[in-house]
Design a protein around this motif. Structure first.
Motif, PDB file in Angstrom:
ATOM      1  N   SER B  47    -128.867 106.321  -3.372  1.00  0.00           N
ATOM      2  CA  SER B  47    -127.657 105.835  -3.991  1.00  0.00           C
ATOM      3  C   SER B  47    -127.906 104.505  -4.716  1.00  0.00           C
ATOM      4  N   PRO B  86    -132.994 113.776   0.274  1.00  0.00           N
ATOM      5  CA  PRO B  86    -131.966 114.459   1.060  1.00  0.00           C
ATOM      6  C   PRO B  86    -130.609 114.503   0.389  1.00  0.00           C
ATOM      7  N   LEU B  88    -126.605 115.948   1.712  1.00  0.00           N
ATOM      8  CA  LEU B  88    -125.955 115.725   2.993  1.00  0.00           C
ATOM      9  C   LEU B  88    -126.009 116.975   3.866  1.00  0.00           C
ATOM     10  N   ARG B  89    -125.552 118.113   3.344  1.00  0.00           N
ATOM     11  CA  ARG B  89    -125.477 119.308   4.168  1.00  0.00           C
ATOM     12  C   ARG B  89    -125.983 120.576   3.482  1.00  0.00           C
ATOM     13  N   HIS B  92    -125.311 123.588  -3.269  1.00  0.00           N
ATOM     14  CA  HIS B  92    -125.485 124.923  -3.856  1.00  0.00           C
ATOM     15  C   HIS B  92    -125.516 124.908  -5.383  1.00  0.00           C
ATOM     16  N   ASN B 111    -119.056 118.213   1.916  1.00  0.00           N
ATOM     17  CA  ASN B 111    -117.780 117.808   1.324  1.00  0.00           C
ATOM     18  C   ASN B 111    -117.937 116.632   0.373  1.00  0.00           C
ATOM     19  N   GLU B 112    -118.891 116.732  -0.501  1.00  0.00           N
ATOM     20  CA  GLU B 112    -119.013 115.648  -1.480  1.00  0.00           C
ATOM     21  C   GLU B 112    -119.709 116.112  -2.759  1.00  0.00           C
ATOM     22  N   ARG B 126    -120.987 108.726  -5.215  1.00  0.00           N
ATOM     23  CA  ARG B 126    -120.643 109.887  -4.396  1.00  0.00           C
ATOM     24  C   ARG B 126    -119.128 109.975  -4.306  1.00  0.00           C
ATOM     25  N   ARG B 128    -116.025 112.019  -2.174  1.00  0.00           N
ATOM     26  CA  ARG B 128    -115.625 112.961  -1.130  1.00  0.00           C
ATOM     27  C   ARG B 128    -114.718 114.016  -1.745  1.00  0.00           C
ATOM     28  N   ILE B 129    -115.005 115.246  -1.449  1.00  0.00           N
ATOM     29  CA  ILE B 129    -114.232 116.331  -2.059  1.00  0.00           C
ATOM     30  C   ILE B 129    -114.287 117.530  -1.119  1.00  0.00           C
ATOM     31  N   SER B 130    -113.276 118.345  -1.179  1.00  0.00           N
ATOM     32  CA  SER B 130    -113.153 119.419  -0.207  1.00  0.00           C
ATOM     33  C   SER B 130    -114.034 120.620  -0.542  1.00  0.00           C
TER      34      SER B 130
END
Lengths: 314, 349
Positions: B47, B86, B88-89, B92, B111-112, B126, B128-130
């Motif tokens: 970041s 990296p 986060l999760r 795609h 969620n980001e 960054r 945050r988003i659903s």
């Protein structure tokens, strides 16, 4: 070496998936689950890896310095069946699919409120840059949850009725770790999964976290006269530490040493027994013989019966 | 050449396909060497720091490794992995912003969004988003439409400030998005209910839904029709948005999945994940003109400045580089379950 292992692993999973699993999914009209099955493959292979590692580490130790020697090992063979079912087979797949579906529904409900769930990494940004540290943090939190699940298994009569399948074993070995009633396994999966979702563990980390916990648990059940020393006993659960928990005088609510991986929880909550020279016989004196020496089906049926009796208050 | 490559890259990035995967930390256990690269300053603090020493004479290729939550940066010239850092999760899909200045990477499980400078790989911000799975900017640049595969929702955001304009609860598993050129309608495949859903960007409400086949995935607007990959079958379908009828099928191979245009728009390329092939399709006649065998489950596609086709190979931890003229295929090792891919053209040209 690690690079070669990684390459071999990806080649193996790639081959299995593209040559066997994905065509089968397509033929069954289940391509919607293509990614889920790809992930299950990791569960299954990691489960096998866990069994192999446990065997390679624990079996020689059991042979070299056993606590007990038995004339026959029939009950141990039953525990092997438990292990294969629990680690490789249907249970992880079911748990994963159920939890994944539940997570989707829960996520949808949460999303409607406008709330975006946090993860440990968003709360502690430093974890973003150190994935291994994040993984360790998740393991600690989940192990804390496992400690309390274990406490409750001994606290509530109906839950003890199920968990007593695990404690009935008089020939405790590293295979005994997975000797659980199937309902107990389902509850455990839901407990573990719910906590993992609550703190934001990615589902895909499950195989690795489970591998860590399962290897530790297998070792802690091993029939080995082994203590980790005055310091080590307080850092990680040893065969000696957990054998005290399985001792014949330590069943039900009078138990000690509930921790799965980290004894610190027993230390904090006053349930630790760090006597390093104690290697009691294991088993549950109140358990019917079928629960001890019966086959898998017999033990499952008896567990259900004892559950029904417990719920009926008898 | 490079302008078209840029445009093509935008198209490809915004249309990438696939399905959900969660994060697996196998590489953390098995490939410390690869992750040692993340200890580089840029990777350790993505970041804050730019990634140093990106090549200025080669295209840079970004690959989203959805299975291990990392992003690979490849040098298209040397065909090597330069960095892996990296996410986060579960990253795609990705897309360039309408001004082309930022690359938006959607991390669905995390969620980001995170916004990169595509030339330097520096993480700018960054958001945050659903559960952002697939994302597309409307052709007029006004809207960002995001499909959430897990939460059965489609979000319409204001592209300028990412304020949520509309959240639609839709059918099971909305997966991929495209638009008509006039930016009046967004088309979203609903993987779990065999359909394509049309959403008016004016009213921000669904206007119709048409059944196209089992587990539809990639979707692409082509000359007034919608081409849709039908993952549970062996063909693409051509849907007429006026009549809402499927007019024809294009045989691709089992697990027909995604569609991407070549940079010059003269060829469409489709991927079949089960038969592991990429096919070339004439966009006028919609006839298959060539078949390339590409083992490993080809998924998203992008093109480099020299016209080579880059495809993520979902099940073998690799990216394929296909010379569409000779048919020669090379591969590069990346992270687990690589999915979205984007080519940043070489600098200074």
């Amino acid at each position: 070496m690690f690079g070669h292992l990684d390459t071999a692993y990806s080649q193996l999973t790639g081959w299995l998936y593209t040559e066997a699993l994905q065509p089968a999914l397509y033929a069954l009209g289940l391509m919607d689950y293509a990614d889920d099955l790809y992930q299950w493959l990791d569960f299954a292979i990691f489960g096998l890896i866990g069994i192999v590692i446990s065997y390679v580490v624990c079996r020689p130790l059991e042979a070299a310095m056993p606590v007990e020697r038995w004339p026959g090992r029939g009950p141990v063979y039953t525990d092997m069946i438990y292990t294969l079912l629990a680690r490789v087979g249907v249970l992880p797949l079911l748990a994963f699919v159920l939890l994944n579906g539940a997570q989707s529904r829960l996520d949808g409900l949460i999303a409607d409120t406008g709330f975006v769930p946090p993860t440990l990494e968003t709360i502690f940004p430093v974890l973003r840059e150190y994935p291994l540290l994040a993984l360790a943090a998740y393991v600690v939190v989940l192990d804390f949850g496992e400690y309390w699940r274990h406490r409750f298994q001994h606290r509530f009569g109906w839950w003890w009725a199920l968990h007593s399948v695990h404690h009935a074993q008089r020939q405790m070995t590293f295979w005994t770790d997975d000797r659980n009633h199937i309902l107990d396994d389902v509850i455990a999966a839901l407990w573990f999964g719910a906590l993992a979702l609550l703190i934001g563990v990615p589902l895909g980390q499950f195989p690795v976290i489970l591998l860590i916990l399962r290897i530790a648990e297998a070792m802690s059940h091993a029939n080995v006269r082994l203590s980790y020393g005055s310091v080590g006993e307080r850092l990680i659960v040893s065969p000696r530490f957990h054998r005290v928990h399985h001792g014949v005088l330590s069943v039900g609510q009078s138990g000690k040493n509930y921790a799965v991986l980290l004894p610190v929880w027993d230390w904090i909550f006053g349930t630790a027994d760090f006597r390093r020279d104690v290697y009691p016989e294991t088993g549950d004196p109140d358990a019917p013989e079928g629960l001890v020496t019966g086959g898998w089906f017999r033990q499952q049926a008896l567990g259900l019966k004892r559950l029904a009796l417990a719920l009926a208050g008898r | 050449m490079h302008a078209s490559a840029n445009i093509a890259s935008l198209d490809h990035a915004t249309m990438c396909t696939a399905s959900r995967r969660a994060t697996l930390f196998l590489p953390l256990l098995l490939a410390p060497a690869a992750h040692a690269q993340t200890a580089a300053p840029a990777a350790a603090q993505p970041s804050a720091q730019p990634v140093p020493a990106l090549p200025d004479r080669s295209d840079i290729v970004y690959v989203l490794n959805s299975g291990d939550a990392t992003i690979s940066i490849l040098d298209a010239g040397t065909r090597s992995e330069l960095r892996r850092f990296p996410a986060l999760r579960e990253p795609h899909h990705l897309s360039l912003t309408p001004d082309g200045k930022e690359l938006v990477i959607a991390d669905s499980g995390g969620n980001e969004f995170f916004f990169l400078d595509p030339a330097t790989a520096e993480v700018k911000r960054r958001v945050r988003i659903s559960n952002p799975y697939h994302l597309c900017y409307s052709p007029d640049g006004k809207y960002l439409v995001v499909a959430s595969l897990r939460r059965d929702q489609v979000d319409i955001y204001d592209a300028r400030d990412l304020s949520l304009l509309q959240r639609l609860r839709v059918g099971d598993k909305p997966s991929h998005i495209c638009f008509d050129p006039g930016a009046t309608t967004a088309f979203v495949t609903l993987q779990g209910v065999r359909s394509v859903l049309a959403i008016s960007l004016e009213t921000r409400q669904p206007v119709w839904q048409a059944e196209v086949g089992r587990e539809p995935a990639g979707v692409y607007w082509n000359r007034g029709k919608i081409i849709c990959g039908v993952m549970g079958e062996a063909h693409f379908v051509v849907l007429n948005p006026e009549t809402r009828q499927v007019e024809r099928q294009i045989p691709i191979g089992r697990g027909a999945h995604t569609i991407f245009p070549s940079p010059d728009g003269r060829v469409l390329y489709g991927a079949s994940r089960v038969d592991s092939r990429i096919v070339a399709i004439d966009p006028e006649s919609l006839e298959v003109t060539r078949v390339y065998e590409v083992p490993g489950g080809p998924d998203c596609i992008a093109f480099d400045s020299d016209g080579r086709l880059w495809a993520t190979l979902r099940w073998v931890q690799r990216v394929g580089i296909l010379d569409v003229h000779s048919g020669a295929l090379d591969t590069i090792r990346v992270g687990r379950s690589p999915h979205g891919i984007f080519v940043q053209p070489r600098r200074g040209e």
